[in-house]
Design an enzyme around this catalytic site. Structure first.
Site, PDB file in Angstrom:
ATOM      1  N   ASP A   1       0.824  -1.216   0.000  1.00  0.00           N
ATOM      2  CA  ASP A   1       0.000   0.000   0.000  1.00  0.00           C
ATOM      3  C   ASP A   1       0.853   1.258   0.000  1.00  0.00           C
ATOM      4  OD1 ASP A   1      -2.499   1.370   0.077  1.00  0.00           O
ATOM      5  OD2 ASP A   1      -2.243   1.706   2.217  1.00  0.00           O
TER       6      ASP A   1
ATOM      7  N   SER B   1      -7.534   5.710  -0.422  1.00  0.00           N
ATOM      8  CA  SER B   1      -7.626   4.371  -0.993  1.00  0.00           C
ATOM      9  C   SER B   1      -9.054   3.870  -0.798  1.00  0.00           C
ATOM     10  CB  SER B   1      -6.656   3.411  -0.289  1.00  0.00           C
ATOM     11  OG  SER B   1      -5.338   3.902  -0.364  1.00  0.00           O
TER      12      SER B   1
ATOM     13  N   GLN C   1      -5.182  -1.507  -6.754  1.00  0.00           N
ATOM     14  CA  GLN C   1      -5.821  -0.564  -5.833  1.00  0.00           C
ATOM     15  C   GLN C   1      -6.508   0.537  -6.629  1.00  0.00           C
ATOM     16  OE1 GLN C   1      -3.781   2.587  -3.066  1.00  0.00           O
ATOM     17  NE2 GLN C   1      -4.008   0.740  -1.848  1.00  0.00           N
TER      18      GLN C   1
END
Length: 328
Positions: A242, A263, A313
């Site tokens: 991430d 996100s 993502q």
């Protein structure tokens, strides 16, 4: 919802952790080296399938890092499956911003246990509300004659590259560096992270020039984790995946900055064994952006060319033009 707002002001008061770090920098360095083990991977068991995470690494911000919540959710899920099962995929939605001032509760639902596959649903909770929902699937090791993968990009080895911190010091030594650039670089330097990164194209890392929405950098966890515990390394990889992923979508737009970035979801697939405390190449690319949303894909490669993990993502990205210097 894992928030990352650009332009956040620095806190005016120091936390006890900041004061402790200033009084004992050596101890701070040791704490930072092992923070992925002591915080991300350390959950307190409250009851069957109920865990509490109380140690949060928050780098000078007021929000929890989304990767940490994903990593802890995978830790909780992994505790409910047998030693012969390994995570092969996870799918998460960030639904609320995390509060670093209170613990996070992780409730695991044993959705299904099959002969070779087990599925777990995890809800991360704060203030009685979910901040993240995650589904993780675990699989026994099965040999197969069907095997293929992409080819790892050809890049310089990490020993031939500088870390992000070394690059920042190098750029700060330039006599003609603008004051605004100095302030931005010093802010990055102060934002210590528990992972090491070495950009493959360092000349592009801090330069305001439009380029393709692709980047490559070597990455590894600080400190020694050791081999033989793939569940642990998968959890650290979920944390690492991430980091710096969403920003890939901004590379073609040097005249804009992210005013508000969050996100929305995060998916990851684990393909092979690996060690996160050894250098891995992180390949990031953004195939699409539009409607204030961006999509980014990532691939983690072992040094020997084996594809270790893949991730995707989507994020909400609201931008604002960068102020141009006056020509007067």
């Amino acid at each position: 919802m894992a928030e990352r707002e650009a332009g956040d002001s620095e806190p005016t008061t120091k936390s006890p952790e900041d004061e402790s770090a200033e009084s004992n920098p050596l101890q701070h360095a040791q704490d930072l080296k092992h923070v992925l083990v002591t915080s991300v991977l350390n959950l307190e068991e409250l009851d069957v399938d109920l865990y509490r995470g109380t140690h949060h690494w928050v780098p000078r911000s007021q929000r929890l890092f989304g990767g940490q919540i994903v990593g802890q959710a995978l830790v909780a899920a992994a505790k409910s499956v047998g030693d012969n099962l390994y995570a092969h995929s996870l799918h998460c939605y960030f639904v609320r911003a995390g509060d670093p001032k209170v613990p996070v509760l992780y409730h695991v639902d044993r959705t299904r246990d099959g002969r070779s596959l087990s599925v777990r649903s995890v809800k991360a909770i704060q203030h009685g509300q979910a901040i993240l929902t995650c589904q993780a699937s675990f699989h026994t090791l099965e040999p197969s004659p069907i095997q293929h993968q992409f080819t790892m990009p050809v890049v310089p080895q990490p020993e031939d590259l500088l870390t992000v911190e070394e690059l920042i010091h190098l750029y700060l030594s330039e006599p003609d560096l603008e004051e605004t650039s100095k302030q931005g670089l010093n802010k990055l330097l102060a934002n210590e992270v528990p992972i090491e990164m070495k950009p493959v194209n360092p000349s592009h890392s801090f330069r305001l020039a439009a380029r393709e929405p692709k980047k490559l950098f070597w990455v590894r966890a600080r400190g020694h984790i050791g081999e033989g515990n793939m569940k642990l390394h998968c959890c650290v990889a979920a944390y690492v995946s991430d980091f710096a992923l969403l920003g890939t979508a901004m590379l073609p737009y040097p005249n804009y900055r992210a005013q508000f970035a969050v996100s929305l979801d995060h998916a990851m697939w684990f393909h092979s064994t690996f060690r996160t405390d050894e250098w891995m190449l992180y390949e990031c690319e953004s195939p699409w952006a539009g409607g204030s949303r961006v999509l980014v894909h990532g691939r983690l490669w072992r040094r020997d060319g084996v594809l270790a993990a893949s991730c995707s993502q989507e994020g909400l990205m609201r931008v604002t033009p960068v102020a141009q210097p006056s020509k007067l």
